[in-house]
Design an enzyme around this catalytic site. Structure first.
Site, mmCIF file in Angstrom:
data_model
loop_
_atom_site.group_PDB
_atom_site.id
_atom_site.type_symbol
_atom_site.label_atom_id
_atom_site.label_comp_id
_atom_site.label_asym_id
_atom_site.label_seq_id
_atom_site.Cartn_x
_atom_site.Cartn_y
_atom_site.Cartn_z
ATOM 1 N N PHE A 1 -19.013 92.761 38.896
ATOM 2 C CA PHE A 1 -20.379 92.462 39.291
ATOM 3 C C PHE A 1 -20.759 90.994 39.095
ATOM 4 O O PHE A 1 -21.761 90.545 39.638
ATOM 5 C CB PHE A 1 -21.368 93.325 38.502
ATOM 6 C CG PHE A 1 -21.172 94.794 38.733
ATOM 7 C CD1 PHE A 1 -21.241 95.323 40.006
ATOM 8 C CD2 PHE A 1 -20.909 95.653 37.681
ATOM 9 C CE1 PHE A 1 -21.067 96.683 40.228
ATOM 10 C CE2 PHE A 1 -20.738 97.010 37.891
ATOM 11 C CZ PHE A 1 -20.814 97.517 39.169
ATOM 12 N N GLY A 2 -20.014 90.263 38.308
ATOM 13 C CA GLY A 2 -20.386 88.881 38.008
ATOM 14 C C GLY A 2 -19.220 87.937 38.098
ATOM 15 O O GLY A 2 -18.055 88.340 38.103
ATOM 16 N N GLN A 3 -19.544 86.657 38.194
ATOM 17 C CA GLN A 3 -18.512 85.627 38.217
ATOM 18 C C GLN A 3 -19.030 84.386 37.501
ATOM 19 O O GLN A 3 -20.239 84.162 37.421
ATOM 20 C CB GLN A 3 -18.107 85.291 39.644
ATOM 21 C CG GLN A 3 -19.234 84.792 40.518
ATOM 22 C CD GLN A 3 -18.802 84.612 41.969
ATOM 23 O OE1 GLN A 3 -17.732 85.037 42.362
ATOM 24 N NE2 GLN A 3 -19.641 83.965 42.758
ATOM 25 N N GLY B 1 -14.000 82.735 35.802
ATOM 26 C CA GLY B 1 -14.129 84.112 35.357
ATOM 27 C C GLY B 1 -14.621 84.983 36.489
ATOM 28 O O GLY B 1 -15.536 84.600 37.223
ATOM 29 N N ASP C 1 -21.456 95.200 23.335
ATOM 30 C CA ASP C 1 -20.037 95.119 23.734
ATOM 31 C C ASP C 1 -19.352 94.008 22.957
ATOM 32 O O ASP C 1 -18.775 93.085 23.535
ATOM 33 C CB ASP C 1 -19.931 94.887 25.235
ATOM 34 C CG ASP C 1 -18.522 95.167 25.770
ATOM 35 O OD1 ASP C 1 -17.714 95.754 25.019
ATOM 36 O OD2 ASP C 1 -18.228 94.788 26.914
ATOM 37 N N ASP D 1 -21.705 87.057 27.008
ATOM 38 C CA ASP D 1 -21.723 88.255 27.858
ATOM 39 C C ASP D 1 -22.725 89.297 27.376
ATOM 40 O O ASP D 1 -22.369 90.351 26.875
ATOM 41 C CB ASP D 1 -20.329 88.877 27.968
ATOM 42 C CG ASP D 1 -19.485 88.166 29.006
ATOM 43 O OD1 ASP D 1 -20.004 87.873 30.093
ATOM 44 O OD2 ASP D 1 -18.311 87.884 28.728
ATOM 45 N N ARG E 1 -12.843 89.835 24.007
ATOM 46 C CA ARG E 1 -12.984 89.320 25.375
ATOM 47 C C ARG E 1 -14.344 88.671 25.600
ATOM 48 O O ARG E 1 -14.518 87.880 26.522
ATOM 49 C CB ARG E 1 -12.794 90.480 26.367
ATOM 50 C CG ARG E 1 -13.798 91.595 26.151
ATOM 51 C CD ARG E 1 -13.527 92.844 26.957
ATOM 52 N NE ARG E 1 -14.357 93.950 26.459
ATOM 53 C CZ ARG E 1 -13.961 94.831 25.555
ATOM 54 N NH1 ARG E 1 -12.730 94.763 25.064
ATOM 55 N NH2 ARG E 1 -14.761 95.780 25.132
ATOM 56 N N ASN E 2 -15.336 89.024 24.769
ATOM 57 C CA ASN E 2 -16.681 88.490 24.918
ATOM 58 C C ASN E 2 -17.020 87.429 23.884
ATOM 59 O O ASN E 2 -18.197 87.107 23.682
ATOM 60 C CB ASN E 2 -17.700 89.628 24.855
ATOM 61 C CG ASN E 2 -17.605 90.527 26.066
ATOM 62 O OD1 ASN E 2 -17.219 90.089 27.145
ATOM 63 N ND2 ASN E 2 -17.940 91.798 25.891
ATOM 64 N N GLY F 1 -15.488 89.162 37.429
ATOM 65 C CA GLY F 1 -15.585 90.571 37.116
ATOM 66 C C GLY F 1 -16.014 91.340 38.343
ATOM 67 O O GLY F 1 -16.093 90.794 39.448
#
Length: 321
Positions: free
Chosen positions: A38-40, A34, A162, A180, A166-167, A36
């Site tokens: 700011f994050g992985q 995964g 959120d 998330d 997807r989360n 993004g």
């Protein structure tokens, strides 16, 4: 009304990092699963002192800056808060399980259970490609799982902020887990990188794609995130399941991203997402109940769960400890 704490880390009892901390020498990293802005997230293996090996999803920051680290520690603090609650039970919880934290100078990871089937959104869109309009097996039962996750968060006065397909992660046993809690929105940033200078930081709010169409009226107008705003987003999650992962939009051009103010005005006029063709009237009624303009008129997670169970025959209601 249950607002998120301004600084949730302060609500965690002293020593929370040390209680959950492990070292990087116990972690073997594998492939990236995964990514993004700011994050992985990297799939890995955690080696326990007892000689056991556990598959984990290791989340880290993608950029070493203040905002990334704030998101990182916020998510860690939320998960610790959930897992240290006396009523939390990993065997029954529908919140992604925390397994440990690595908080070293050069390496920082949140270690969570590995959900092998990936995100609900991926499953929905795969079903769309394979089956056309056929519903996803377990689809609305996954929604029952997430209603239970929201019930647990409501009890702890924590807002997710959120809730979307997807989360939601799906385990090998077809259990849906809400994930998330800190880095979720980073996946909406544009592909083009933005340097960390002052000018670009000021422009990030304009350049980022924010998931407006999952947001309630009060979030769009005032940035007011509550458990009731999570219920609104849950209604959009139900719509995603009914449409096999379509992108929600309120008419017009689906590629048009309205401003917060414009979308709030649309919602104030009573306009809502349309009933999907394959969605029953009863299920659409559940969605609409989540989209009441007045937050106090929206159902609680308990009420949503009960209504969903009535619409999913053959599914036995379990007692959540």
């Amino acid at each position: 009304m249950c607002h998120v704490e301004a600084d949730l880390a302060e609500t965690v009892r002293p020593g929370w990092l040390s209680r959950w901390e492990t070292t990087s020498r116990h972690l073997t990293l594998g492939k990236l699963i995964g990514l993004g802005r700011f994050g992985q997230v990297i799939q890995g293996t955690l080696h326990t002192p007892g000689g056991e090996t556990i598959s984990v999803a290791a989340k880290s920051v993608r950029r070493k800056n203040a905002q990334c680290y704030r998101n990182f520690y916020r998510e860690a603090a939320i998960l610790v808060t959930v897992h240290e609650d006396e009523h939390h039970n990993n065997a029954h919880s529908n919140i992604i399980q925390l397994l440990g934290l690595i908080n070293e100078t050069s390496q920082k990871y949140i270690l969570m259970e590995y959900a092998s089937k990936g995100s609900l959104l991926r499953l929905l869109r795969h079903a769309q490609k394979q089956n056309g309009a056929a519903p996803l097996e377990h689809g609305f039962l996954y929604a029952v799982d997430i209603a239970r996750a929201l019930r647990e968060l409501q009890r702890l006065a924590i807002t997710h902020g959120d809730v979307a397909a997807r989360n939601v992660l799906i385990t090998a046993d077809h259990v849906a887990k809400l994930a998330d809690f800190g880095l979720g929105r980073d996946v909406y940033a544009p592909v083009k990188d933005v340097d960390d200078d002052d000018k670009n930081r000021e422009n990030m709010a304009e350049n980022e794609f924010i998931p407006l169409n999952w947001m309630s009226v009060e979030v769009l107008e005032r940035g007011e995130y509550t458990c009731q705003s999570d219920v609104w987003s849950f209604g959009v999650l139900l719509w995603e399941i009914a449409t096999l992962g379509q992108e929600p939009h309120y008419g017009g051009n689906p590629h048009d991203n309205p401003s917060c103010l414009r979308l709030a005005r649309t919602l104030r006029r009573g306009i809502r997402l349309r009933r999907p063709p394959e969605c029953s009237g009863e299920m659409y009624d559940v969605m609409m109940s989540c989209w009441h303009e007045n937050p106090s008129e929206r159902p609680s997670p308990d009420e949503v769960e009960t209504r969903l169970l009535r619409l999913t025959p053959g599914f036995e209601m379990e007692t959540v400890v």
